[in-house]
Design an enzyme around this catalytic site. Structure first.
Site, short mmCIF file in Angstrom:
data_model
loop_
_atom_site.label_atom_id
_atom_site.label_comp_id
_atom_site.label_asym_id
_atom_site.label_seq_id
_atom_site.Cartn_x
_atom_site.Cartn_y
_atom_site.Cartn_z
N GLY A 98 2.17 -5.66 -3.83
CA GLY A 98 1.10 -6.62 -3.56
C GLY A 98 -0.22 -6.18 -4.18
N ASN A 158 -4.44 -9.26 7.45
CA ASN A 158 -3.45 -8.26 7.85
C ASN A 158 -3.81 -7.52 9.12
OD1 ASN A 158 -5.37 -7.50 5.64
ND2 ASN A 158 -4.80 -5.44 6.31
N ALA A 200 7.34 -7.59 -1.44
CA ALA A 200 8.66 -7.69 -0.79
C ALA A 200 8.80 -6.87 0.49
CB ALA A 200 9.75 -7.26 -1.78
N CYS A 250 -3.49 1.13 5.07
CA CYS A 250 -4.21 1.91 4.06
C CYS A 250 -5.45 2.57 4.63
CB CYS A 250 -4.60 1.02 2.90
SG CYS A 250 -3.36 -0.18 2.54
N1 PLP Z 1 -2.67 -7.50 0.78
C1 PLP Z 1 -2.48 -7.49 2.10
C2 PLP Z 1 -3.06 -8.59 2.93
C3 PLP Z 1 -1.73 -6.47 2.71
O1 PLP Z 1 -1.56 -6.47 4.02
C4 PLP Z 1 -1.22 -5.45 1.89
C5 PLP Z 1 -0.50 -4.29 2.49
O2 PLP Z 1 -0.75 -3.88 3.61
C6 PLP Z 1 -1.43 -5.51 0.50
C7 PLP Z 1 -2.15 -6.55 -0.02
C8 PLP Z 1 -0.88 -4.47 -0.41
O3 PLP Z 1 0.52 -4.65 -0.58
P1 PLP Z 1 1.42 -3.44 -1.13
O4 PLP Z 1 1.63 -2.52 0.00
O5 PLP Z 1 2.70 -4.11 -1.55
O6 PLP Z 1 0.70 -2.86 -2.27
#
Ligand code: PLP
Length: 388
Positions: free
Chosen positions: A73, A153, A202, A327
């Protein structure tokens, strides 16, 4: 999953569905061909990727040519924002984003700001919702891009993306939405949303880690930022993560058959957890929107306690939750999302996120409702801020 584990961090990641693991397996061994080769075993893999692309496109109402496979993502968001900003800089340098975006959006926007783009962060209300009228007001003659996530999120608030997409369309501005938390959880259709760019990942929907996709509407100008081979119509070079792509498509197939029922069941458990905790713990409140929220998200602020301490105590009971996004949970900075909805640093630090999933049961929810209140009580007794 082990019986003692109560996993309530599905927004961080989900376990791959067994059908996904099974579908991926052959692509690690006997179906190992490089999809860019022209002999039989390469062509077969290419055909499997094409089929996966069709499935994913179909699921979000897109054309197959509009799907680019990425590594996650984060990469999808980076490619969308940086790629479209640079491709359209002749038209203007102004970008609008909400103040509750994920770091996968915030950081590329910071990079663009260092490169001469001007970024306006539109505030949200106490529930974390963006007002489309504020987006409209922020538009200038130089605005080329608007980025507002489909759902948050951390607090689960679902944004009025359809209205924002409409505003962007009327003004000929590119609309990017991060749908990482919504895909396979609530319906996502690129035309209903009016998105030019939409990011998915995914591992948030029982697929594998290390693979994502970016939807790019036909006619949306975007430059690549990985150069090399001709893969993904030269928009994202590099040999494809074949098994990951196959797994992602399988995860979508599995979700399309159960998404609606899951959402109803999980939302019932979500409400039970919210009601149970709020009624048992005084000086606590729900973060995020009471109704416009993801079916699986519970985020509660407990005053006079520290999120990390609650997490460690829950961990001792085999209960896994989160204090913020995956994160940022390693940092001591309070979440920018919780600050954006008006919480003080202290209350933001006392907030916990539980995100439910397919494996969540009613008895697990009851266990959390039983175990957490005494933990809060005990921690409050040790807190100099808490007066009885
Ligand atoms: N965007 C949102 C809203 C998310 O919650 C996340 C992951 O927590 C991401 C982007 C990043 O996705 P990825 O973990 O696949 O890099």
């Amino acid at each position: 999953m082990s019986e003692v584990m109560i996993y309530l961090d599905h927004a961080a990641t989900t376990p791959a569905d067994p059908a996904v693991v099974k579908a991926m397996e052959p692509y690690h061994s006997e179906k190992f061909g490089n999809p860019s080769t022209i002999y039989k075993i390469g062509r077969e893999v290419r055909a499997a990727i094409d089929e996966a692309r069709d499935k994913i496109a179909d699921f979000i109402g897109a054309d197959s040519s509009e799907i680019i496979f990425t590594s996650c993502g984060t990469e999808s968001d980076n490619l969308a924002l940086i790629g479209s900003a640079f491709a359209n800089e002749n038209k203007g340098n102004h970008i609008i984003a909400s103040s509750v975006e994920h770091h996968a959006v915030i950081e590329p926007l910071k990079f663009l700001a260092r490169r001469g783009f001007e970024v306006t962060h539109v505030p949200v209300d106490e529930f974390g919702e963006v007002d489309p009228a504020d987006i409209k007001k922020a538009i200038t003659g130089k605005t080329i891009l608007i980025s507002v996530m489909h759902a948050n999120n951390e607090i689960g608030t679902i944004q009025p993306v359809t209205e924002i997409g409409q505003i962007a369309k009327e003004r000929g501005i590119i609309f990017h939405t991060d749908a990482v938390q919504t895909i396979c959880s609530v319906p996502v259709n690129v035309d209903d949303i009016g998105a030019n760019l939409l990011a998915i990942s995914a591992h948030k929907f029982y697929g594998p880690k290390g693979v994502g996709a970016l939807y790019v509407r036909k006619g949306t100008k975007m430059v690549a930022h990985i150069y090399g081979g001709e893969q993904e119509r030269r928009r994202r070079a590099g040999t494809e993560n074949v098994s990951g792509i196959i797994g992602m498509a399988k995860a979508i197939e599995v979700a399309s058959g159960r998404m609606e029922n899951d959402a109803v069941r999980i939302a019932m458990l979500r409400d039970k957890l919210i009601d149970g905790l709020l009624s048992k713990v005084e000086e606590s409140h729900l973060n995020g929107h009471p109704t416009k929220r993801l079916p699986n998200n519970v985020n509660i602020a407990f005053r006079y306690v520290e999120g990390e301490s609650m997490l460690l105590n829950l961990d001792a009971h085999g209960i896994y939750a989160s204090t913020g996004s995956a994160c940022s949970s390693a940092t001591l900075e309070p979440s920018h999302v919780l600050l954006a909805i008006g919480l003080s640093h202290e209350v933001a630090h006392g907030s916990l996120r539980f995100t439910l999933g397919r494996s969540t049961t009613e008895s697990q929810i009851e266990t959390v409702i039983e175990k957490l209140p005494p933990v809060v009580e005990r921690l409050r007794m040790m807190s100099p801020l808490y007066k009885r």
